[in-house]
Design a protein around this motif. Structure first.
Motif, mmCIF file in Angstrom:
data_model
loop_
_atom_site.group_PDB
_atom_site.id
_atom_site.type_symbol
_atom_site.label_atom_id
_atom_site.label_comp_id
_atom_site.label_asym_id
_atom_site.label_seq_id
_atom_site.Cartn_x
_atom_site.Cartn_y
_atom_site.Cartn_z
ATOM 1 N N LYS B 225 0.831 -1.209 0.000
ATOM 2 C CA LYS B 225 0.000 0.000 0.000
ATOM 3 C C LYS B 225 0.868 1.262 0.000
ATOM 4 O O LYS B 225 0.593 2.210 -0.737
ATOM 5 C CB LYS B 225 -0.920 -0.023 1.223
ATOM 6 C CG LYS B 225 -1.985 1.048 1.182
ATOM 7 C CD LYS B 225 -2.863 0.996 2.405
ATOM 8 C CE LYS B 225 -3.809 2.183 2.410
ATOM 9 N NZ LYS B 225 -4.503 2.324 3.687
ATOM 10 N N GLU B 226 1.908 1.253 0.822
ATOM 11 C CA GLU B 226 2.745 2.453 0.948
ATOM 12 C C GLU B 226 3.640 2.684 -0.274
ATOM 13 O O GLU B 226 3.922 3.811 -0.636
ATOM 14 C CB GLU B 226 3.615 2.344 2.209
ATOM 15 C CG GLU B 226 2.809 2.574 3.476
ATOM 16 C CD GLU B 226 3.627 2.348 4.742
ATOM 17 O OE1 GLU B 226 4.822 2.015 4.623
ATOM 18 O OE2 GLU B 226 3.050 2.490 5.823
ATOM 19 N N ASN B 227 4.102 1.592 -0.881
ATOM 20 C CA ASN B 227 5.080 1.747 -1.961
ATOM 21 C C ASN B 227 4.497 1.644 -3.359
ATOM 22 O O ASN B 227 5.089 2.146 -4.316
ATOM 23 C CB ASN B 227 6.189 0.702 -1.820
ATOM 24 C CG ASN B 227 7.037 0.954 -0.598
ATOM 25 O OD1 ASN B 227 7.972 1.736 -0.643
ATOM 26 N ND2 ASN B 227 6.690 0.315 0.507
ATOM 27 N N LEU B 228 3.360 0.988 -3.489
ATOM 28 C CA LEU B 228 2.793 0.779 -4.827
ATOM 29 C C LEU B 228 1.415 1.405 -4.977
ATOM 30 O O LEU B 228 0.936 1.612 -6.094
ATOM 31 C CB LEU B 228 2.699 -0.722 -5.134
ATOM 32 C CG LEU B 228 3.981 -1.531 -4.916
ATOM 33 C CD1 LEU B 228 3.705 -3.012 -5.093
ATOM 34 C CD2 LEU B 228 5.076 -1.087 -5.872
ATOM 35 N N GLY B 229 0.763 1.641 -3.859
ATOM 36 C CA GLY B 229 -0.575 2.247 -3.912
ATOM 37 C C GLY B 229 -1.666 1.230 -3.623
ATOM 38 O O GLY B 229 -1.507 0.036 -3.857
#
Lengths: 62, 323
Positions: B225-229
């Motif tokens: 979630k934090e790095n790819l969305g």
């Protein structure tokens, strides 16, 4: 004689025997020499390409 | 003369006549040669959903290939007979990149998938095939574990349209113990794929007792979630005992449901569960209004209600390539 040198010398002999149409002599060469001369260096067995087998589709086909 | 291979993070120093850890690159007379180049050992026509790839040209066929060898040595590998065998023990076809593209066209496949083992291992062949496929108007799909150096991978990404990357676990210890590799390069590959603008989906094989804890699953979801969305499609795959890991049972349906719940609770928009026959877990729902957009059954797309890549009810744009 080192293995690589043997392959080179035997490979030249093999190529010459093909050129001179000495098929029997060429066929008597070790398999690794024939493979080395024919090019393509995949070390394993080559399968016959069966296009129908590749196109076969599984249960998923809708 | 020894040669340093720079393809994957392992960085093998290959002695004359010997191969690297992937068993593919051999030092022949001072040159590092990929012995499986042009010799795929597996060729199949698969549904694109099998990769798994749910947000890329759904319902189409993809021409899938692999050669022997792999950059990783997972104890649970399901294709271990080809991935963990040296090429001289694996029978192969002789198919040049141009021929491969022609075969894909002949079987009406709009894309070629580099899969089964790992395109990171048969890199040179995958790259040349991708270039030829792009020239012929075909799409390229990578199905990889991502254990490859950034520079060669970015080169491959230039010709790649979609990728499914398997993140085995959010634990370096897991990667060292189970896969014989490390975690950091894999995460770097995943981020590189996103940065390169490739349609990306991420999968995670849930193995009982090894990576099925709430903490491990939450860490994985949080990182994605934090790095790819939050719109990155996530696939949790059920483990089935293979190769050197036959001592563990298949993952239970309850555990797979728990993984899905954790991802949903974290706000991930597209969460799927694979290797389990549960239609609700393989359908695409609109994150905006919740309506069913794409219905799948056992890797077959049954219905697609999307209208130009958007939800027909609320108009929300859905991540992916839908044409």
């Amino acid at each position: 004689m080192k293995r690589r040198s043997f392959i080179k010398v035997a490979g030249l002999l093999y190529a010459y025997s093909l050129f001179a149409k000495c098929g029997a002599f060429a066929a008597a060469m070790p398999g690794r020499v024939i493979e080395a001369v024919r090019g393509g260096f995949y070390p394993g067995k080559i399968k016959r390409l069966d296009l129908k087998a590749i196109a076969k589709q599984g249960e998923w086909k809708g | 003369m020894d040669i340093q291979c720079e393809l994957c993070p392992r960085g093998c120093l290959v002695k004359p006549g010997q191969s690297g850890d992937c068993r593919i690159r051999v030092n022949i007379d001072g040159k590092l040669l990929a012995v499986t180049y042009g010799f795929p050992c597996a060729m199949h026509v698969d549904p694109v959903e099998k990769k798994p790839l749910f947000h890329f040209m759904p319902g189409t066929k993809t021409f899938s290939i692999a050669t022997a060898g792999c950059t990783m040595h997972c104890k649970n590998c399901q294709n271990w007979e080809i991935s963990q065998s040296p090429p001289h023990l694996v029978d192969a076809y002789q198919v040049l990149p141009e021929q491969l593209v022609q075969m894909a066209i002949r079987y009406e496949c709009p894309s070629i998938s580099y899969t089964y083992t790992d395109p990171a291992a048969y890199y040179e062949y995958a790259l040349d095939c991708s270039i030829k496929a792009r020239e012929a108007g075909l799409k390229n799909i990578l199905v990889t574990a991502g254990y490859i150096n950034r520079k060669p991978y970015r080169q491959l990404c230039r010709y790649t349209d979609a990728a499914t990357i398997d993140v085995k676990a959010m634990s370096d210890k897991f990667y060292r113990d189970v896969c014989g590799s490390t975690l950091a390069p894999v995460l770097d590959t995943v981020v590189s794929t996103k940065e390169a603008g490739v349609e990306l989906e991420v999968s995670n094989l849930v193995i009982p007792t090894l990576n099925d804890s709430d903490a491990m699953l939450s860490a994985f979801v949080k990182w994605v979630k934090e790095n790819l969305g939050k719109d990155t499609p996530l696939h949790f795959l059920k483990f089935v005992p293979y190769y050197l890991m036959r001592n563990l049972p298949p993952t239970s349906e309850e555990t797979m449901g728990r993984a899905r719940d954790i991802a949903k609770a974290a706000g991930m928009e597209y969460v799927y569960v694979g290797n389990i026959l549960n239609e609700q877990w393989t359908c695409t729902f609109c994150p905006g209004c919740g309506s069913e957009l794409v219905r799948r059954h056992n890797m077959v797309m049954m219905e697609n209600h999307l209208n130009g890549g958007k939800c027909p009810k609320c108009g929300k744009k859905i991540y992916g390539v839908w044409k």
